[in-house]
Design an enzyme around this catalytic site. Structure first.
Site, PDB file in Angstrom:
ATOM      1  N   GLU A 180       0.796  -1.224   0.000  1.00  0.00           N
ATOM      2  CA  GLU A 180       0.000   0.000   0.000  1.00  0.00           C
ATOM      3  C   GLU A 180       0.831   1.278   0.000  1.00  0.00           C
ATOM      4  OE1 GLU A 180       0.422  -2.231   2.427  1.00  0.00           O
ATOM      5  OE2 GLU A 180       0.225  -1.372   4.427  1.00  0.00           O
ATOM      6  N   HIS A 213      -8.134  -3.950  -1.225  1.00  0.00           N
ATOM      7  CA  HIS A 213      -7.368  -4.061   0.022  1.00  0.00           C
ATOM      8  C   HIS A 213      -6.328  -2.932   0.125  1.00  0.00           C
ATOM      9  CE1 HIS A 213      -5.383  -6.326   3.351  1.00  0.00           C
ATOM     10  NE2 HIS A 213      -4.310  -5.715   2.861  1.00  0.00           N
ATOM     11  N   GLU A 214      -5.520  -2.811  -0.901  1.00  0.00           N
ATOM     12  CA  GLU A 214      -4.447  -1.804  -0.823  1.00  0.00           C
ATOM     13  C   GLU A 214      -5.021  -0.388  -0.790  1.00  0.00           C
ATOM     14  OE1 GLU A 214      -1.924  -3.203   0.085  1.00  0.00           O
ATOM     15  OE2 GLU A 214      -2.198  -5.208  -0.746  1.00  0.00           O
ATOM     16  N   HIS A 259      -6.101   0.531   2.671  1.00  0.00           N
ATOM     17  CA  HIS A 259      -4.997   0.954   3.540  1.00  0.00           C
ATOM     18  C   HIS A 259      -4.796   2.473   3.523  1.00  0.00           C
ATOM     19  CE1 HIS A 259      -3.057  -2.496   5.336  1.00  0.00           C
ATOM     20  NE2 HIS A 259      -2.905  -3.139   4.189  1.00  0.00           N
ATOM     21  N   GLU A 300      -3.910  -4.362   9.359  1.00  0.00           N
ATOM     22  CA  GLU A 300      -4.403  -5.377   8.419  1.00  0.00           C
ATOM     23  C   GLU A 300      -5.833  -5.849   8.697  1.00  0.00           C
ATOM     24  OE1 GLU A 300      -2.993  -5.804   5.681  1.00  0.00           O
ATOM     25  OE2 GLU A 300      -0.980  -5.013   6.092  1.00  0.00           O
ATOM     26  N   ASP A 310       8.338  -9.661  10.672  1.00  0.00           N
ATOM     27  CA  ASP A 310       7.740 -10.488   9.622  1.00  0.00           C
ATOM     28  C   ASP A 310       6.998 -11.696  10.217  1.00  0.00           C
ATOM     29  OD1 ASP A 310       7.697 -10.031   6.928  1.00  0.00           O
ATOM     30  OD2 ASP A 310       9.023 -11.721   6.468  1.00  0.00           O
ATOM     31  N   TYR A 352      -4.836 -10.444   9.925  1.00  0.00           N
ATOM     32  CA  TYR A 352      -5.779 -10.199   8.830  1.00  0.00           C
ATOM     33  C   TYR A 352      -7.176 -10.724   9.159  1.00  0.00           C
ATOM     34  CZ  TYR A 352      -1.831  -9.088   5.742  1.00  0.00           C
ATOM     35  OH  TYR A 352      -0.725  -8.515   5.169  1.00  0.00           O
TER      36      TYR A 352
END
Ligand code: BES
Ligand code: ZN
Length: 631
Positions: free
Chosen positions: A299, A323-324, A327, A346, A401, A409
């Site tokens: 994003e 989705h992006e 954001h 998320e 990460d 999510y």
């Protein structure tokens, strides 16, 4: 020349000292009185200590050297401080710092680097005094820079020019720009980028739409953003407009199909604005990258970076764009303050994404996406340690990460959906709109959100207890009051599978009008131990091996690998040679490993590893126990 030599002397000098555990903070050229030796504590995966001195603006000057695969340039940071600190701290990782200055002196300052950490890089301490307004770091990245992927022309669609792109989230910005690499610090930026002639360069900022003969471009990001949203790409790119505020950048041979695929983008933008308020970033464009991009989408503000694997030809995978785009509110406007609060980015975004999809394509359609999400959530909960299934994470000392799982999510999504169902949609929408509005351009932690929620939404007697916030946020697994989603369309897919299991020929199944989600549900529910006959009948009737839909293809490949179905092999190898999206590579290589075909996995991986971005090779090296062959 003399200056460069002097700077080099200092680098060596300071590195030498820091190697012995005692960095030398002073140099003959700078008047730095009574400087306490800096410490380099790590907080929130960073050495930046922003509570003492924060950056507020970046002036970036970069030259892109495709021959050497390095970016060389300077970063000038404007500071915000209370005139007490002796240093500003930046994060750097795997780059060469060439010189450091501040605006109070013409001479270079000592280069004071802290000890190198395997996951977080190094702190760079820059001496300042009460009057210091800016500091400048000259630097050069290394060809192995983790954020940047330098692709040779052969790995692009048109094969005319090499290509470069960055991926900064979560903590890779520090590998290409010395910065305070924490999501809780925001800054505006301007940049000058010199690319080779004939290339177009773009950033997460105001962008050119045409190539400049000189290869030189200027950028402005006038809204403050956190470091993980800095982004850069350059290559043989062209621009095409979609709507008034939306458009797409891609290689010339890809642009037409991208314009078609993203044809609904302007409508998505309008749907999003109708839900949660004005879009504040002026334009929303998408950059279609070469297929090695390790994610589906990123994003980057004003310019989402996207994988070409969503170009299915039928607009079936565009929820990724929703989705992006979402954001732009959840994440880019109101930002998780640390990676422990990643679900605020998320989970909200998945909720918002599905609302956009519902507005455009109906509730049936959005609920299928939610059902697939629920299945992902169940798998993830079964796989992870219990603490890692809490919404609020504890990632101290770990690579952030590791928080990138379906918990943030999908558990995040179902938490918000549960709240929506509890208070009703109208109230919930008004609440979210005011949440975004009142926290725009700020960072948010989980506790801040919960307290806003309690005082602005769950205000009626007994509501707080009823929804069980604690279980959702600080507890493991899927809480009891998780909404259940019934999908009639999925029920008929399940019927078809039963029918097939009873021996029906695939051609007899009623699959007419199935959309991508239905096919995904079908494939996910096929057994792993299918016979050659079953595999080949399915393939002949539904053309899975030749599918242009990457979601369908990757699910099919996993089953084909388990069933040792040879006709899929050439397409599989072609896919692995091109596509670097970790979400697809991980299950495919895992299937090879789990079906006792590790040798095959290693053969293909060895052949194609250089086509993948560091984000993907990091995961896959570990999965396959791969070590780089010695030269
Ligand atoms: N911001 C993420 C990608 C990301 C997260 C990169 C954390 C690095 C660290 C992006 O918005 C995202 O979620 N992408 C998904 C697609 C989406 C439709 C779920 C992806 O790439 O798979
Ligand atoms: Zn996301």
């Amino acid at each position: 020349m003399v200056r460069i030599l002097f700077a080099l002397f200092l680098v060596v000098n300071v590195l030498f000292f820091s190697g012995c555990g005692s960095p030398s903070p002073t140099s003959e050229n700078v008047e730095v009185k009574d400087l306490k030796q800096p410490d380099f504590p790590i907080t929130n995966h960073s050495f930046s200590q922003p509570e003492a001195v924060k950056v507020s603006h970046l002036d970036l000057k970069l030259a892109l050297d495709f021959d050497r695969k390095v970016v060389k340039g300077s970063a000038t940071w404007t500071l915000d401080h209370k005139q007490e600190a002796n240093y500003v701290f930046l994060d750097v990782w795997g780059m060469q710092v060439l010189s450091v200055r501040n605006d109070q002196s013409d001479e270079p300052l000592p280069i004071i680097l802290g000890p190198a950490h395997e996951l977080f890089g190094q702190g760079l301490a820059i001496p300042i005094d009460g009057k210091t307004k800016t500091v400048t770091v000259e630097y050069e990245t290394d060809p192995s820079c983790k954020a940047l992927q330098w692709l040779p022309a052969e790995q692009t669609a048109d094969k005319t020019m090499p290509f470069l792109y960055s991926q900064s989230q979560a903590i890779l910005a520090r590998t290409w720009v010395p910065c305070q690499d924490v999501p809780g610090v925001r800054f505006t930026y301007s940049a000058e980028v010199k690319a080779p002639e004939g290339m177009l360069a773009v950033m997460s900022a105001s962008n050119p739409t045409q190539k400049a003969a000189s290869g030189e471009y200027q950028f402005q990001m006038k809204q403050p953003i956190p470091s993980y949203l800095m982004a850069l790409s350059a290559g043989d790119l062209v621009f095409a407009s979609i709507g008034k505020k939306t458009g797409v950048f891609a290689e010339p041979s890809v642009i037409e199909s991208a314009v078609y695929e993203f044809g609904d983008m302007e409508n998505m933008l309008h749907a999003a604005e109708a839900l949660y308020g004005d879009y504040v970033w002026d334009r929303y464009d998408v950059l279609v990258l070469p297929p090695s991009f390790p994610f589906g989408g990123m994003e980057n503000p004003r310019l989402t970076f996207a994988t070409p694997t969503i170009l299915a030809g039928d607009r079936s995978l565009t929820s990724l764009v929703a989705h992006e785009l979402a954001h732009s509110w959840s994440g880019n406007l109101v930002t998780n303050i640390t990676w422990d609060d990643f679900w605020l980015n998320e989970g909200f975004t998945v909720y918002f994404e599905r609302r956009i999809m519902e507005a455009l394509y109906g509730k049936d359609f959005a609920d299928m996406l939610a059902q697939l999400g629920f299945q992902d959530l169940e798998h993830t909960v079964a796989k992870l340690d219990a603490e890692d299934t809490h919404l609020k994470l504890d990632l101290e000392g770990r690579d952030p990460d590791e928080g990138l799982t379906d918990i943030a999510y999908e558990k995040g999504y179902f938490f918000l959906r549960m709240l929506e169902e509890t208070v009703g949609r109208e109230k919930f929408d008004a609440f979210l709109k005011s949440y975004f509005n009142s926290h725009a351009f700020q960072s948010m932690d989980t506790e801040g959100f919960l307290s806003y929620l309690e005082s602005n939404l769950l205000t009626e007697e007994g509501m707080k207890e009823g929804v069980d916030l604690k279980a959702w946020v600080y507890g493991p697994g899927i809480p009891n009051n998780c909404p259940a989603i019934a999908s009639e369309r999925f029920a008929s897919v399940e019927k078809a599978i039963e029918f097939w299991k009873e021996g029906a020929y695939p051609g007899k199944l009623s699959t007419k009008n199935w959309k991508s989600s239905e096919w995904q549900h079908f494939l996910r529910n096929l057994p792993m131990d299918m016979s050659q006959k079953q595999l080949s009948e399915l393939d002949q009737n539904f053309g899975f091996t030749q599918s242009g839909n990457s979601e369908i293809l990757s699910l099919w490949f996993v089953r084909a690998i388990h069933g040792r179905y040879a006709p899929a092999k050439p397409a599989l190898e072609d896919f692995l040679s091109r596509v670097g999206r970790r979400k697809f590579l991980e299950p495919i290589y895992t299937a090879m490993k789990e079906s006792d075909q590790l040798d095959w996995a290693l053969e293909l991986y060895g052949k194609y590893r250089s086509n993948y971005h560091a984000v993907s090779t990091g995961t896959l090296d570990e999965l396959l126990g791969y070590s780089t062959p010695k030269a």
